[in-house]
Design a protein around this motif. Structure first.
Motif, PDB file in Angstrom:
ATOM      1  N   HIS A 144       0.816  -1.223   0.097  1.00 30.07           N
ATOM      2  CA  HIS A 144       0.699   0.284   0.487  1.00 30.07           C
ATOM      3  C   HIS A 144       1.148   1.689   0.234  1.00 30.07           C
ATOM      4  CE1 HIS A 144      -4.460  -2.214   1.608  1.00 30.07           C
ATOM      5  NE2 HIS A 144      -3.203  -2.915   0.870  1.00 30.07           N
ATOM      6  N   HIS A 169       0.650   8.658  -1.592  1.00 35.56           N
ATOM      7  CA  HIS A 169       1.508   9.979  -1.678  1.00 35.56           C
ATOM      8  C   HIS A 169       0.884  10.736  -0.769  1.00 35.56           C
ATOM      9  CE1 HIS A 169       3.211   8.508  -5.940  1.00 35.56           C
ATOM     10  NE2 HIS A 169       1.940   7.430  -5.673  1.00 35.56           N
ATOM     11  N   GLY A 173      -2.180  10.694  -3.330  1.00 35.35           N
ATOM     12  CA  GLY A 173      -2.914   9.255  -3.675  1.00 35.35           C
ATOM     13  C   GLY A 173      -2.490   8.372  -3.203  1.00 35.35           C
ATOM     14  N   HIS A 195      -2.303   3.921  -4.261  1.00 37.51           N
ATOM     15  CA  HIS A 195      -2.467   2.740  -5.218  1.00 37.51           C
ATOM     16  C   HIS A 195      -1.761   1.619  -3.816  1.00 37.51           C
ATOM     17  CE1 HIS A 195      -1.528   5.427  -7.911  1.00 37.51           C
ATOM     18  NE2 HIS A 195      -1.415   6.605  -7.395  1.00 37.51           N
ATOM     19  N   CYS A 196      -2.570   0.763  -4.061  1.00 36.62           N
ATOM     20  CA  CYS A 196      -2.287  -0.426  -4.254  1.00 36.62           C
ATOM     21  C   CYS A 196      -1.841  -1.492  -4.807  1.00 36.62           C
ATOM     22  CB  CYS A 196      -3.331  -1.136  -3.371  1.00 36.62           C
ATOM     23  SG  CYS A 196      -3.809  -0.524  -1.799  1.00 36.62           S
ATOM     24  N   TYR A 197      -0.901  -2.581  -4.611  1.00 35.98           N
ATOM     25  CA  TYR A 197      -0.464  -3.280  -5.312  1.00 35.98           C
ATOM     26  C   TYR A 197      -0.265  -4.841  -4.806  1.00 35.98           C
ATOM     27  CZ  TYR A 197       1.485   0.904  -7.717  1.00 35.98           C
ATOM     28  OH  TYR A 197       1.537   2.386  -7.592  1.00 35.98           O
ATOM     29  N   LEU A 207       8.439   3.210  -9.341  1.00 37.37           N
ATOM     30  CA  LEU A 207       7.043   2.993  -9.940  1.00 37.37           C
ATOM     31  C   LEU A 207       6.682   2.571 -11.054  1.00 37.37           C
ATOM     32  CD1 LEU A 207       5.651   6.584  -7.512  1.00 37.37           C
ATOM     33  CD2 LEU A 207       6.453   3.682  -6.947  1.00 37.37           C
ATOM     34  N   ARG A 266       3.767  -0.751 -12.160  1.00 38.51           N
ATOM     35  CA  ARG A 266       2.316   0.028 -12.618  1.00 38.51           C
ATOM     36  C   ARG A 266       1.422  -1.809 -13.117  1.00 38.51           C
ATOM     37  NH1 ARG A 266       4.415   4.322 -16.795  1.00 38.51           N
ATOM     38  NH2 ARG A 266       5.057   6.212 -15.202  1.00 38.51           N
ATOM     39  N   GLU A 274      -0.637  -3.373 -10.250  1.00 40.41           N
ATOM     40  CA  GLU A 274      -1.128  -2.278  -9.413  1.00 40.41           C
ATOM     41  C   GLU A 274      -3.311  -3.011  -9.714  1.00 40.41           C
ATOM     42  OE1 GLU A 274      -2.734   2.445  -8.681  1.00 40.41           O
ATOM     43  OE2 GLU A 274      -2.225   1.589 -10.137  1.00 40.41           O
ATOM     44  N   ILE A 279      -6.723  -2.552  -8.763  1.00 42.57           N
ATOM     45  CA  ILE A 279      -7.627  -2.057  -9.338  1.00 42.57           C
ATOM     46  C   ILE A 279      -8.795  -2.677  -8.810  1.00 42.57           C
ATOM     47  CG2 ILE A 279      -8.430  -0.726 -11.232  1.00 42.57           C
ATOM     48  CD1 ILE A 279      -5.869   0.465 -11.252  1.00 42.57           C
TER      49      ILE A 279
END
Length: 316
Positions: free
Chosen positions: A208, A211, A270, A272-274, A301, A305, A308, A310
């Motif tokens: 997780h 930003h 921001g 983002h989870c990956y 980063l 991508r 990620e 979604i």
């Protein structure tokens, strides 16, 4: 289940010169909160063995003695009222740390080792957490907030392993591991600390990434670690076991009241989870030559991508 602060306040309200009460009915050790008027909170262990000798401290007295029935006691008592918050953190940490896996015979030595971890704070070195430490803490707290929406409170809080030295910040009961990272809005990479941080073995894992932009308190969306902690404590008020675990983890990372903690604010720019799985760019111990014990590195980063997660749109 009352916190140690609650117990001290209750004992003080009786007006008795010195009184103690068991920390809770479920704790396996004979561990008691104590309060001596006018302003000396304490924690007392009754045990079957003689406690080891310990270095004395400026802020708290460490005493031991033997009862008429042959049992021993180990007492920690605060003599610097301004450090009550820190002492409460130490006491709560001891209560949580000794709740399982510590026998009555091993408890005195284990408690004194725990005190050593807190010596710097209790001897007056009470600098606040750095900006970097506060950013990292905010990231972990934001993950915890989200987990409380999906798991029972005690499971969510008990999964928070970061303060306890876990390889990943969270280890869920179902095996999922979660690592929280924070970067600045313009960052193009994040730092990985150690070979184990992105290596969950065969368990599933998520990263997780938050930003966070530094801002002032008046900015819309501004948040501080202190404000998030207060919010989580209110949320856990009706879950005393989870609240105690939460406070214990804060104590383990030396969280305490400090003006810097109230003033350092960020806003989320921001999230983002990956998925961390095969192909995710990382260095793991199995791929490192023998003789290299530790590695810290940056992950771009742009290289993650495709991993990620979604969120699927709702049908509503």
């Amino acid at each position: 289940m009352a916190t140690i602060d609650d117990l001290w306040d209750d004992l003080r309200s009786t007006g008795r010169t010195k009184l103690h009460r068991r920390v809770d009915a479920l704790h396996p050790l004979d561990l008691y909160a104590e309060f001596e008027l006018p302003a000396h909170p304490g924690l007392v262990l009754f045990c079957p063995v003689r406690p080891p000798e310990s270095r004395q401290m400026k802020a708290i007295a460490i005493e031991r003695g033997q009862r008429p029935d042959g049992r021993w006691w180990l007492r920690l008592s605060l003599h610097e009222p301004s450090l009550r918050t820190v002492f409460a953190g130490l006491s709560q940490d001891i209560i949580a740390f000794t709740r399982s896996g510590i026998s009555a015979e091993a408890a005195p030595a284990a408690i004194l080792r725990r005190v050593e971890r807190w010596r710097a704070l209790l001897e007056g070195d009470r600098g606040g957490l750095s900006a970097s430490e506060l950013r990292g803490l905010i990231g972990e707290l934001l993950v915890l907030q989200s987990l409380l929406e999906r798991y029972p409170p005690i499971e969510a809080v008990s999964s928070w392993n970061g303060p306890l030295g876990g390889l990943q910040d969270f280890m869920m009961p179902d095996g999922l591991r979660i690592e929280a990272k924070t970067v600045r809005p313009d960052a193009d990479a994040f730092r990985v600390n150690g070979l184990g941080q992105l290596d969950p073995g065969t368990d599933p894992m998520e990263l997780h990434l938050f930003h966070l932009a530094e801002t002032n308190l008046e900015t819309e969306g501004a948040m501080t670690a202190a404000a998030i902690i207060d919010s989580l404590r209110r949320r856990l008020e009706r879950e005393p076991l989870a609240l105690n675990e939460f406070n214990s983890r804060l104590a383990a990372m030396s969280w305490h009241d400090h003006p810097r903690h109230e003033e350092y604010a960020v806003r989320i720019a921001g999230v983002h989870c990956y998925r961390v799985e095969d192909g995710f760019p990382r260095i793991v111990a199995a791929a490192v030559p023998i003789g290299i014990d530790e590695v810290n590195y940056l992950v771009e980063l742009s290289a993650i991508r495709d991993f990620e997660l979604i969120e699927e749109p709702s049908d509503d």
